[in-house]
Design a protein around this motif. Structure first.
Motif, mmCIF file in Angstrom:
data_model
loop_
_atom_site.group_PDB
_atom_site.id
_atom_site.type_symbol
_atom_site.label_atom_id
_atom_site.label_comp_id
_atom_site.label_asym_id
_atom_site.label_seq_id
_atom_site.Cartn_x
_atom_site.Cartn_y
_atom_site.Cartn_z
ATOM 1 N N SER A 144 -71.120 16.788 -33.719
ATOM 2 C CA SER A 144 -72.184 17.791 -33.690
ATOM 3 C C SER A 144 -72.508 18.097 -32.238
ATOM 4 O O SER A 144 -72.423 17.217 -31.376
ATOM 5 N N GLU A 145 -72.856 19.371 -31.963
ATOM 6 C CA GLU A 145 -73.256 19.736 -30.605
ATOM 7 C C GLU A 145 -74.438 20.694 -30.659
ATOM 8 O O GLU A 145 -74.864 21.118 -31.736
ATOM 9 N N GLY A 146 -74.981 21.011 -29.483
ATOM 10 C CA GLY A 146 -76.293 21.632 -29.400
ATOM 11 C C GLY A 146 -76.453 22.987 -30.050
ATOM 12 O O GLY A 146 -77.579 23.384 -30.353
ATOM 13 N N SER A 147 -75.348 23.727 -30.267
ATOM 14 C CA SER A 147 -75.504 25.050 -30.871
ATOM 15 C C SER A 147 -75.975 24.980 -32.323
ATOM 16 O O SER A 147 -76.441 25.966 -32.880
ATOM 17 N N ARG A 148 -75.862 23.804 -32.957
ATOM 18 C CA ARG A 148 -76.325 23.651 -34.345
ATOM 19 C C ARG A 148 -77.844 23.476 -34.422
ATOM 20 O O ARG A 148 -78.437 23.665 -35.477
ATOM 21 N N TRP A 149 -78.470 23.065 -33.304
ATOM 22 C CA TRP A 149 -79.913 22.824 -33.311
ATOM 23 C C TRP A 149 -80.652 24.144 -33.403
ATOM 24 O O TRP A 149 -80.304 25.119 -32.748
ATOM 25 N N GLU A 225 -80.300 28.914 -25.585
ATOM 26 C CA GLU A 225 -80.986 27.670 -25.241
ATOM 27 C C GLU A 225 -82.420 27.973 -24.840
ATOM 28 O O GLU A 225 -82.737 29.081 -24.371
ATOM 29 N N ILE A 226 -83.286 26.994 -25.014
ATOM 30 C CA ILE A 226 -84.715 27.140 -24.742
ATOM 31 C C ILE A 226 -85.164 25.974 -23.871
ATOM 32 O O ILE A 226 -84.744 24.832 -24.086
ATOM 33 N N ALA A 227 -86.004 26.257 -22.888
ATOM 34 C CA ALA A 227 -86.584 25.183 -22.091
ATOM 35 C C ALA A 227 -87.302 24.212 -23.031
ATOM 36 O O ALA A 227 -88.182 24.608 -23.790
ATOM 37 N N ARG A 228 -86.892 22.949 -22.969
ATOM 38 C CA ARG A 228 -87.353 21.972 -23.959
ATOM 39 C C ARG A 228 -88.865 21.807 -23.947
ATOM 40 O O ARG A 228 -89.493 21.588 -24.997
ATOM 41 N N GLU A 260 -83.680 16.412 -35.698
ATOM 42 C CA GLU A 260 -83.843 16.077 -34.280
ATOM 43 C C GLU A 260 -82.513 15.932 -33.540
ATOM 44 O O GLU A 260 -82.480 15.878 -32.315
ATOM 45 N N LEU A 261 -81.406 15.881 -34.287
ATOM 46 C CA LEU A 261 -80.112 15.628 -33.646
ATOM 47 C C LEU A 261 -79.663 16.823 -32.817
ATOM 48 O O LEU A 261 -79.644 17.953 -33.292
ATOM 49 N N ARG A 262 -79.262 16.555 -31.581
ATOM 50 C CA ARG A 262 -78.709 17.593 -30.709
ATOM 51 C C ARG A 262 -77.196 17.440 -30.530
ATOM 52 O O ARG A 262 -76.472 18.420 -30.467
ATOM 53 N N MET A 263 -76.724 16.222 -30.385
ATOM 54 C CA MET A 263 -75.309 15.988 -30.131
ATOM 55 C C MET A 263 -74.915 14.638 -30.695
ATOM 56 O O MET A 263 -75.705 13.704 -30.675
#
Length: 342
Positions: A144-149, A225-228, A260-263
């Motif tokens: 999994s990678e960040g584009s799924r978040w 992407e968004i500033a966390r 909550e998973l990012r990667m």
């Protein structure tokens, strides 16, 4: 302290772009029920302040054709930012973050072969003034990678309107022009086709066709992407775990169910799984660990680290608030060399 949060329209626009990063403003406006000009202005404001941005990087097939590594770096006292800025200048070093716990810096690296990785780590990264020690682990599979978040602003019906139906795409060979296009898109995944054509030497219609093919085949990943600090999940944590080899697919599937998973990636080394979570607070990490122990007893957590500062995220340079300030375009096909070297 959490920054001022986004309003509902901001969040809806960003959620729409997470689903379809190159969607036209006419489409976004229609789905959200707002004027296209309003949506454009909102995005321009978010992007100009570094609050949100779009990027691109190689997809799974291209990553599998090369190598992904996670490089842990111990840094001499007082040299943290010097080392981090030097690391961030490399186009093969796509992410750089300061961590609390176990290692000072964690860098994600994309290269084409093991020789390039060895050269980058031993002759460039390890040689940087202030670096005390390096350790590298190879990703063996990215689950999994960040584009799924995703944000959670749009209704299921709105999300369906933005999701393109899957189509059969023949496996085409990726060429040098595709490499150039992915690198150009890493600067701005919403860049107009005319601008991308100028950067790559292609025609605008060819650019459009190639982007469609790369994305549909999974050879390129477009990402909003968004500033966390502007989200409800301002804390990031990276965890290392050991899982019995025969259980790793099942565990990865269980982790993917976490919002909550990012990667998540299996890796070489003493521990075979690495994953990143976005959390409401540092205290939330303990809750997630308890939940994981209940749901995934095969998962043995061996280490965890909280991100103190993200210096670079998938090619974008970030300030101390996590806002984008500049870009070092992602280029895993470039041979390792010191930034600025011809």
């Amino acid at each position: 302290m959490q920054e001022k949060t986004l309003d509902e329209l901001d969040r809806s626009i960003l959620h729409a772009l997470q689903i379809s990063p190159r969607a036209s403003w006419t489409t976004v406006g229609r789905v959200l029920g707002v004027d296209a000009v309003t949506a454009t202005r909102r995005w321009d404001r978010l992007r100009s302040t570094g609050s949100a941005w779009t990027t691109c990087y190689p997809g799974v097939r291209l990553i599998d054709a090369g190598f992904t590594a996670y490089v842990e770096i111990d840094v001499q006292s007082g040299r943290m930012m010097d080392v981090s800025r030097a690391l961030a200048a490399y186009p093969q070093v796509v992410t750089v973050e300061h961590l609390a716990g176990g290692r000072d810096v964690l860098a994600m690296v994309l290269v084409q072969n093991l020789g390039a990785l060895s050269e980058l780590v031993t002759e460039h990264i390890a040689a940087l003034p202030g670096v005390a020690r390096t350790r590298a682990a190879l990703a063996t599979r990215v689950f999994s990678e960040g584009s799924r978040w995703r944000l959670r602003s749009l209704t299921p019906a709105q999300q369906r309107q933005l999701t393109r139906p899957a189509t059969d795409q023949s496996r085409a060979e990726v060429d040098e022009y595709d490499h150039r296009l992915i690198t150009a898109l890493s600067r701005d995944a919403r860049a107009p086709a005319v601008e991308l054509a100028r950067q790559t030497g292609l025609s605008a219609p060819n650019v459009r066709r190639r982007i469609a093919g790369l994305v549909h085949r999974g050879d390129a990943v477009l990402r909003c992407e968004i500033a966390r600090g502007l989200t409800e999940w301002p804390v990031a944590a990276t965890l290392w775990a050991s899982v019995p080899p025969g259980e790793i697919d099942k565990v990865a599937q269980g982790l993917r169910a976490l919002p909550e998973l990012r990667m998540c990636s299996s890796v070489t080394g003493p521990h075979n799984l690495l994953f990143t979570l976005w959390l409401n607070s540092v205290a939330d990490l303990a809750r997630l660990e308890t939940l994981l122990a209940e749901r995934l007893p095969q998962l043995h957590l061996v280490d965890r680290a909280v991100t103190l500062r993200m210096v670079k995220l998938m090619g974008q340079l970030l300030d101390e608030r996590g806002h984008a300030t500049a870009c070092v375009p992602i280029d895993p096909w470039l041979p390792p060399r010191s930034p600025g070297q011809a």
